[in-house]
Design a protein around this motif. Structure first.
Motif, short mmCIF file in Angstrom:
data_model
loop_
_atom_site.label_atom_id
_atom_site.label_comp_id
_atom_site.label_asym_id
_atom_site.label_seq_id
_atom_site.Cartn_x
_atom_site.Cartn_y
_atom_site.Cartn_z
N GLY A 157 4.74 3.65 7.28
CA GLY A 157 3.95 4.47 6.37
C GLY A 157 4.09 4.05 4.92
N ASP A 187 -3.08 2.38 0.57
CA ASP A 187 -3.99 3.47 0.24
C ASP A 187 -4.24 3.58 -1.27
OD1 ASP A 187 -4.37 4.17 2.87
OD2 ASP A 187 -2.98 5.86 2.83
N LYS A 225 1.45 1.52 4.42
CA LYS A 225 0.14 2.16 4.44
C LYS A 225 -0.08 2.94 3.15
CE LYS A 225 -3.72 3.64 6.42
NZ LYS A 225 -4.63 3.97 5.34
N ASN A 226 0.95 3.62 2.67
CA ASN A 226 0.85 4.38 1.42
C ASN A 226 0.45 3.47 0.26
OD1 ASN A 226 1.42 6.88 -0.26
ND2 ASN A 226 2.92 5.46 -1.12
#
Length: 195
Positions: free
Chosen positions: A91, A98, A94-95
């Motif tokens: 994550g 983003d 992914k963070n």
């Protein structure tokens, strides 16, 4: 086209630097010593606290986060290392993705190095991360490198075949960064059209 390509080696894991970071360090050393003038830097997310993505404009994130995004955008090519974590990539990576704007990776050569506990998970990161990078319009290298704990001894990469794969992937990114003019690639990714 970049005369002196810059490669950003991104270690996309929240855990303290270990075997994945060691593999990425090997790739960075390859880039620095390949006989051409290449700059290679490492951005390790375990050592770089990134704000949580919450939809605010980039200039509202803290300086560390903005600097990480700027390093991605300023690189001629990016090598992303990610462990298999719960059947995907972490994550923390992914963070960051983003927060990264589309143009930071659009038409940019990007390679993937995945790390898993066994050979059985080699597609987990590649298929999912490759899709996200395609969304950005990144020019993802056609093949990736997959490493496991068996490629290391006392935290050092000892597998000669994995080392050769890292050399080949790093060379691919350098070649793409040198040969391609990102402005000549198109069309614009759908992400840029509809966001």
């Amino acid at each position: 086209m970049a005369d002196t390509p810059s490669l950003l080696m991104l270690v996309g894991a929240a855990t303290p630097p270990g075997r994945l970071a060691a593999a990425i360090t090997v790739a960075a050393e390859v880039a620095r010593t390949c006989g051409t003038e290449v700059t290679a830097e490492i951005l390790n997310l375990a050592e770089t606290p990134i704000d949580v993505c919450d939809g605010r404009p980039l200039d509202h994130y803290d300086e560390t986060t903005r600097r990480a995004v700027a390093r991605i955008g300023g690189a001629g090519a990016v090598l992303i290392g990610a462990p298999v974590y719960r059947a995907s990539y972490p994550g923390v990576l992914k963070n960051l993705l983003d927060i990264v704007p589309v143009e930071a990776l659009q038409n940019k050569p990007v390679g993937i190095v995945a790390m898993g506990g066994s050979p059985h998970h080699y597609l987990a990161v590649d298929t999912q991360l490759r899709q996200v990078l395609t969304w950005f319009g990144a020019l993802v290298a056609p093949t990736s490198v997959y490493v496991t704990g068996g490629d290391f001894c006392d935290g050092k990469l000892v597998s000669e075949s994995t080392r050769k794969d890292l050399v080949a992937l790093t060379g691919t990114l350098i070649t793409l960064a040198r040969q391609l003019d990102p402005a000549s690639l198109g069309p614009m990714p759908l992400a840029a059209k509809f966001t």
